[in-house]
Write a protein that holds these residues in place. Structure first.
Motif, PDB file in Angstrom:
ATOM      1  N   LEU A   1       0.855  -1.194   0.000  1.00  0.00           N
ATOM      2  CA  LEU A   1       0.000   0.000   0.000  1.00  0.00           C
ATOM      3  C   LEU A   1       0.890   1.242   0.000  1.00  0.00           C
ATOM      4  O   LEU A   1       1.152   1.855   1.044  1.00  0.00           O
ATOM      5  CB  LEU A   1      -0.919  -0.016   1.223  1.00  0.00           C
ATOM      6  N   PRO A   2       1.396   1.629  -1.168  1.00  0.00           N
ATOM      7  CA  PRO A   2       2.350   2.746  -1.240  1.00  0.00           C
ATOM      8  C   PRO A   2       1.788   4.057  -0.681  1.00  0.00           C
ATOM      9  O   PRO A   2       2.561   4.920  -0.250  1.00  0.00           O
ATOM     10  CB  PRO A   2       2.645   2.865  -2.742  1.00  0.00           C
ATOM     11  N   TYR A   3       0.462   4.216  -0.709  1.00  0.00           N
ATOM     12  CA  TYR A   3      -0.132   5.438  -0.168  1.00  0.00           C
ATOM     13  C   TYR A   3       0.300   5.656   1.271  1.00  0.00           C
ATOM     14  O   TYR A   3       0.678   6.775   1.661  1.00  0.00           O
ATOM     15  CB  TYR A   3      -1.655   5.369  -0.257  1.00  0.00           C
ATOM     16  N   TRP A   4       0.232   4.603   2.098  1.00  0.00           N
ATOM     17  CA  TRP A   4       0.579   4.753   3.515  1.00  0.00           C
ATOM     18  C   TRP A   4       2.039   5.122   3.708  1.00  0.00           C
ATOM     19  O   TRP A   4       2.424   5.661   4.747  1.00  0.00           O
ATOM     20  CB  TRP A   4       0.258   3.472   4.284  1.00  0.00           C
TER      21      TRP A   4
ATOM     22  N   GLU B   1      -6.646   6.769  -7.617  1.00  0.00           N
ATOM     23  CA  GLU B   1      -7.028   5.371  -7.417  1.00  0.00           C
ATOM     24  C   GLU B   1      -7.176   4.661  -8.758  1.00  0.00           C
ATOM     25  O   GLU B   1      -6.658   3.541  -8.958  1.00  0.00           O
ATOM     26  CB  GLU B   1      -8.328   5.269  -6.633  1.00  0.00           C
ATOM     27  N   ALA B   2      -7.880   5.299  -9.680  1.00  0.00           N
ATOM     28  CA  ALA B   2      -8.103   4.683 -10.989  1.00  0.00           C
ATOM     29  C   ALA B   2      -6.782   4.453 -11.720  1.00  0.00           C
ATOM     30  O   ALA B   2      -6.535   3.375 -12.280  1.00  0.00           O
ATOM     31  CB  ALA B   2      -9.029   5.563 -11.827  1.00  0.00           C
ATOM     32  N   SER B   3      -5.924   5.462 -11.733  1.00  0.00           N
ATOM     33  CA  SER B   3      -4.648   5.337 -12.436  1.00  0.00           C
ATOM     34  C   SER B   3      -3.787   4.247 -11.818  1.00  0.00           C
ATOM     35  O   SER B   3      -3.206   3.406 -12.532  1.00  0.00           O
ATOM     36  CB  SER B   3      -3.903   6.681 -12.400  1.00  0.00           C
ATOM     37  N   PHE B   4      -3.691   4.246 -10.498  1.00  0.00           N
ATOM     38  CA  PHE B   4      -2.847   3.263  -9.833  1.00  0.00           C
ATOM     39  C   PHE B   4      -3.316   1.841 -10.122  1.00  0.00           C
ATOM     40  O   PHE B   4      -2.517   0.966 -10.501  1.00  0.00           O
ATOM     41  CB  PHE B   4      -2.825   3.512  -8.325  1.00  0.00           C
TER      42      PHE B   4
ATOM     43  N   VAL C   1      -3.478  -4.565  -2.208  1.00  0.00           N
ATOM     44  CA  VAL C   1      -2.833  -3.592  -3.072  1.00  0.00           C
ATOM     45  C   VAL C   1      -3.920  -2.644  -3.563  1.00  0.00           C
ATOM     46  O   VAL C   1      -4.930  -3.076  -4.117  1.00  0.00           O
ATOM     47  CB  VAL C   1      -2.088  -4.268  -4.248  1.00  0.00           C
ATOM     48  N   GLY C   2      -3.729  -1.371  -3.318  1.00  0.00           N
ATOM     49  CA  GLY C   2      -4.773  -0.420  -3.694  1.00  0.00           C
ATOM     50  C   GLY C   2      -4.377   1.009  -3.400  1.00  0.00           C
ATOM     51  O   GLY C   2      -3.233   1.302  -3.032  1.00  0.00           O
TER      52      GLY C   2
ATOM     53  N   TYR D   1      -4.676  -9.530  -4.371  1.00  0.00           N
ATOM     54  CA  TYR D   1      -6.054  -9.181  -4.009  1.00  0.00           C
ATOM     55  C   TYR D   1      -6.134  -7.648  -3.967  1.00  0.00           C
ATOM     56  O   TYR D   1      -5.442  -7.011  -3.156  1.00  0.00           O
ATOM     57  CB  TYR D   1      -6.437  -9.761  -2.646  1.00  0.00           C
ATOM     58  N   VAL D   2      -6.933  -7.094  -4.850  1.00  0.00           N
ATOM     59  CA  VAL D   2      -7.088  -5.627  -4.890  1.00  0.00           C
ATOM     60  C   VAL D   2      -7.794  -5.162  -3.621  1.00  0.00           C
ATOM     61  O   VAL D   2      -8.805  -5.731  -3.209  1.00  0.00           O
ATOM     62  CB  VAL D   2      -7.878  -5.209  -6.144  1.00  0.00           C
ATOM     63  N   MET D   3      -7.244  -4.142  -3.032  1.00  0.00           N
ATOM     64  CA  MET D   3      -7.809  -3.541  -1.830  1.00  0.00           C
ATOM     65  C   MET D   3      -8.688  -2.356  -2.245  1.00  0.00           C
ATOM     66  O   MET D   3      -8.159  -1.298  -2.560  1.00  0.00           O
ATOM     67  CB  MET D   3      -6.672  -3.080  -0.903  1.00  0.00           C
ATOM     68  N   GLU D   4      -9.979  -2.427  -2.261  1.00  0.00           N
ATOM     69  CA  GLU D   4     -10.803  -3.560  -1.970  1.00  0.00           C
ATOM     70  C   GLU D   4     -12.026  -3.476  -2.853  1.00  0.00           C
ATOM     71  O   GLU D   4     -12.138  -2.543  -3.661  1.00  0.00           O
ATOM     72  CB  GLU D   4     -11.181  -3.588  -0.479  1.00  0.00           C
ATOM     73  N   ALA D   5     -12.963  -4.386  -2.734  1.00  0.00           N
ATOM     74  CA  ALA D   5     -14.104  -4.377  -3.645  1.00  0.00           C
ATOM     75  C   ALA D   5     -15.002  -3.169  -3.414  1.00  0.00           C
ATOM     76  O   ALA D   5     -15.343  -2.448  -4.355  1.00  0.00           O
ATOM     77  CB  ALA D   5     -14.905  -5.673  -3.495  1.00  0.00           C
TER      78      ALA D   5
END
Length: 871
Positions: A191-194, A246-249, A227-228, A265-269
């Motif tokens: 989670l590169p954002y964090w 979010e969309a670009s990443f 990952v998200g 697993y994409v974080m999250e649905a």
């Protein structure tokens, strides 16, 4: 709107739309795959909250899985509570595999239940449970030690037939490599954002971290468990949370993951609004679909930063055009530069306001966040209104083509000049000072005038008797038909403060006097004062002629020099622009009033700023005032900061008295002859003081909010950067305005400009208290401003700024506590800390001014009085 204004507004409007378009240029990203490997899956809706034990129904879970059917191979769960244990069974209906998770924390008895249920659910759903995840970031949170997690892992591995691991961020695996020996695979969170990584390099960052893990654990299977990127939330270093990010990443990552053969697993649905309470607000916004199960972005079309930007641009242009039209509605003398400046300010303010409201509204709102949002929006509107009024004064002070009511001297023969009665009210004033005032009046070059001195309520005869005697002495030189030109009255008791004294003097006025002039007891006037200004009354519409307040003791000390610099701004900027619309603030010194008008309405003894209130009542009757920005007399300034504060407190509280008493007249609810321009200047002129009052409330709330962030860091976020930045913008705008206008309109030096800024800031707290008191109380005692005090002490002077010092320390303590305990990973937090420090500056200025006022005077004072000015 005239053609020039229309052209300017259309030009700036076009530029605004272009800037919106440039900021939202569509960017083509890789298309979303038809079917991805997996989603982190939590089926909670807007009203569900596992912390409060509110779980979704089976029907809701089935509906969510049906939505994901055909879009993903698998889902990952986190807990074995309530209906969540049924996810594997329901997912099997739609051909979706499941990585089941057991939630572990420091509640060991609860952990036992999770372990038992995850084993049972796994063994009961062997057809589609493909892996087990024992714990989610339990080591990262500090809930469990690695040895405890290892025991849980071995226990589950011994009882199930599928691979088992625990989920932790990549760096935890590297820090605790012993975990890998007890896990069948590595479940890592990326989670590169964090970590504050910019979205443009985030995918490469993940690839680099995956290589680190492969080198550290060769041959070990690696599954990316999360990952998200969030679509909303606070900015952390270079990581901006937004829908476009979010969309670009995700679209970039999915394309790269296919190349690298990652299992993920994409974080999250789905967005999870309940996570606001545990992940600093941003936790609610990681879903690909929102809480209403609508996709948040396009899966194949080019990405725009704000998809609705065309609507927002249109709204901001419409709001700006209306705002600009109001600003120039009565500004026919304003030049192109001034109109362009106002257009830029109006469009900038409208754009910022529209974007801020849009950003805040795109959150999951609760009753509390709605209430806070309404308050913040109201505060934002207030700040924008203050900025617009400040900009309007700025433009009209510098960029007008001509002054519409410029002073025009009139020559009137001596035999046609009206009789003038000069009133000098006094209370407990030094005799030597008043004698000099009377001597200056005796030198007036004017054929027919009298001086009425009214000393009210001074108890010590030693104070007023010498003044009485001096009047008698002057009458030996200047006899008059009522016993002399200089008449002295001592009245004790006399109610009504200064207004009561002036009403008494009016009753004693020579019947032949047509004009009443008023000066304070410390003022020394120049000889041509009456001769230059009285002829203005030849215009029968003129009821008031006002000259500026000025002071002769600026050279005595650094403190007085700073006060003098601060006073000049109002009299050579604000009063000049107000005079353009016949809306000046009348002052109780260096003022002249037509006697017939004054006798009709009198001085208001209920108001502690009786002079300004009198001027407003004169305007309400449709009469005029004129202001001459030339010094015709000079008085004495307060000797101490405490007296400087008392004077400004009286002015600000009196302004609130007037506002409350004349509300209906000022807001058009009662018929008067006030023009729209006069109403504007009186209301807009007091807005900065009212803003100071609300600013004090803001500062108290800011300290409380900061304490909330320190005590409840996961529950209380810093205010949104766009809201928090408003005080910084207002402070900066007013600062640039002061620097520009003092240098250009007042012709002050750089040092004088900075001195004025410091002195003005130092009064902010006093004004705030006065404004708030004015909203609460109708009456307060009249605070006399003492002159010629003896004795100097820095420590005693500093005691006048005790409250300001406490506020300064409180704001700094809050700022540094946040800096050291939470840090500035979030840009919003950095901005908030900057706000706290900036908000402390007025309080620091108060302490500095108080200390300076305690310094001894200069050994060689400045000149007592400059050469007489000419009109």
């Amino acid at each position: 709107m005239n053609p020039i204004s229309a052209l300017i507004s259309l030009t700036v409007a076009a530029l605004t739309v272009v800037l919106w378009a440039v900021a939202n240029q569509p960017v083509q990203e890789p298309a979303w795959p038809e079917k991805i490997q997996g989603f982190a899956f939590q089926p909670m809706g807007e009203t569900d909250d596992p912390i409060a034990k509110r779980f979704p129904s089976l029907d809701k879970i089935r509906s969510d899985l049906e939505l994901l059917a055909g879009k993903t191979h698998a889902v990952r769960t986190y807990s074995m509570e309530e209906t969540l244990t049924e996810i594997p069974r329901l997912a099997r209906e739609f051909g979706i595999n499941v990585a089941v998770g057991a939630w572990l924390d420091d509640r060991l008895d609860k952990n036992e239940g999770e372990i038992e249920r995850v084993i049972a659910v796994t063994n009961a759903n062997r057809r589609n449970v493909v892996r087990v995840v024992v714990g989610n970031e339990a080591i990262l949170r500090g809930n469990l030690k690695p040895a405890q997690v290892i025991r849980y892992l071995e226990r589950v591995r011994a009882q199930v037939k599928v691979p088992v691991s625990t989920a932790e961020p990549w760096h935890v695996w590297l820090a605790h490599p012993e975990l890998a020996a007890h896990a069948d695979y590595l479940m890592v969170h990326m989670l590169p954002y964090w970590e504050g990584v910019d979205v443009d390099i985030a995918v490469d960052y993940i690839v680099a971290r995956m290589e680190d893990l492969k080198r550290a654990f060769p041959g070990k299977p690696i599954v990316i468990g999360e990952v998200g990127w969030p679509s909303a939330g606070r900015t952390r270093h270079s990581a901006v949370a937004s829908m476009a990010a979010e969309a670009s990443f995700l679209r970039r990552f999915l394309a790269r993951a296919e190349q690298e053969k990652y299992v993920y697993y994409v974080m999250e649905a789905f967005d999870q609004p309940w996570k606001r309470r545990i992940e600093a607000g941003v936790g609610a916004y990681w879903g690909v679909w929102d809480a209403q199960r609508q996709p948040k972005f396009s899966f194949d079309q080019p990405i725009e930063r704000i998809p609705e930007w065309r609507i927002l641009a249109g709204v901001s242009v419409l709001v700006a055009l209306i705002t600009f039209a109001l600003l120039v509605i009565d500004s026919h003398t304003l030049g192109k530069r001034g109109r362009s400046f106002l257009a830029v300010v109006a469009f900038s303010a409208a754009t910022a306001g529209v974007w801020t409201v849009y950003q805040y509204a795109h959150q999951y709102l609760t009753v509390w966040t709605v209430v806070v949002g309404v308050l913040l929006v109201l505060g934002m509107i207030g700040v924008i209104v203050v900025i617009l009024t400040e900009a309007h004064e700025w433009a009209e002070a510098r960029w007008v083509i001509a002054r519409r009511r410029a002073f025009k001297p009139h020559h009137v023969p001596d035999d046609q000049l009206p009789m003038v009665s000069v009133h000098v009210p006094a209370y407990n004033e030094p005799a030597d000072m008043m004698i000099e005032t009377l001597n200056a009046l005796s030198r007036l070059d004017y054929p027919r005038f009298e001086v009425v001195v009214i000393d009210n309520n001074t108890r010590d005869e030693a104070v007023w008797r010498p003044v009485e005697a001096h009047c008698a002495k002057l009458n030996e030189t200047f006899p008059g038909h009522l016993g002399g030109r200089f008449r002295f009255f001592h009245e004790n008791p006399l109610a009504g403060f200064k207004a009561g004294a002036l009403n008494f003097a009016l009753r004693q006025t020579d019947p032949s006097a047509e004009i009443v002039a008023v000066i304070d007891s410390d003022y020394q006037v120049v000889t041509n004062w009456l001769r230059d200004l009285v002829p203005q009354f030849a215009n029968e519409r003129i009821a008031v002629v006002q000259a500026p307040q000025d002071y002769r003791d600026a050279g005595e000390s650094l403190f007085k020099a700073m006060c003098h610099a601060e006073y000049r701004g109002f009299f050579y900027i604000g009063m000049v622009t107000r005079n353009e619309r016949n809306a000046i603030i009348q002052h109780g010194t260096m003022t002249m009033v037509r006697r017939s008008v004054l006798e009709e309405i009198g001085w208001g003894e209920w108001c502690i700023t009786e002079d300004a209130e009198l001027g407003l009542r004169i305007f309400e009757r449709g009469l005029e005032a004129t202001y001459i920005p030339v010094s015709y007399g000079q008085g004495l300034m307060p000797d101490r900061f405490i007296d400087f504060k008392k004077q400004r407190w009286r002015w600000a509280f009196g302004a609130m008295q007037i506002l409350r008493h004349h509300t209906k007249q000022l807001f058009g609810r009662r018929d008067t002859s006030l023009t729209a321009g006069q109403r504007y200047h009186f209301i807009a002129g007091w807005l900065p003081w009212i803003a100071d009052g609300f600013n004090l409330i803001f500062n108290m709330a800011a300290i409380a909010w900061s304490l909330g962030m320190l005590w409840f860091p996961n529950e209380v976020d810093p205010p949104m950067m766009t809201f928090a930045a408003l005080p910084l913008v207002l402070f900066g705008f007013k600062g640039f305005k002061l620097l520009y206008l003092y240098r250009t309109a007042v012709k002050a030096s750089v040092g004088g400009t900075l001195a004025a800024a410091l002195a003005g800031l130092a009064l902010s707290h006093t004004i705030a208290l006065a404004v708030l008191a004015g909203f609460r109380y109708r009456d307060q005692p009249f605070l006399r401003t003492p002159k010629m005090r003896a004795g100097y002490s820095v420590w005693r002077a500093l005691s006048a700024a005790r409250e300001e010092g406490a506020m300064f320390l409180g704001l700094w303590a809050a700022a540094f506590a946040l800096l050291f305990h939470i840090g500035t990973e979030m840009i919003d937090m950095a901005v908030w800390i900057a706000v706290l420090l900036i908000q402390s500056l007025p309080y620091a200025a108060s302490v500095v001014m108080a200390g300076i006022s305690g310094l001894p005077p200069r050994a060689t004072p400045g000149p007592a009085l400059p050469a007489p000015p000419t009109a």
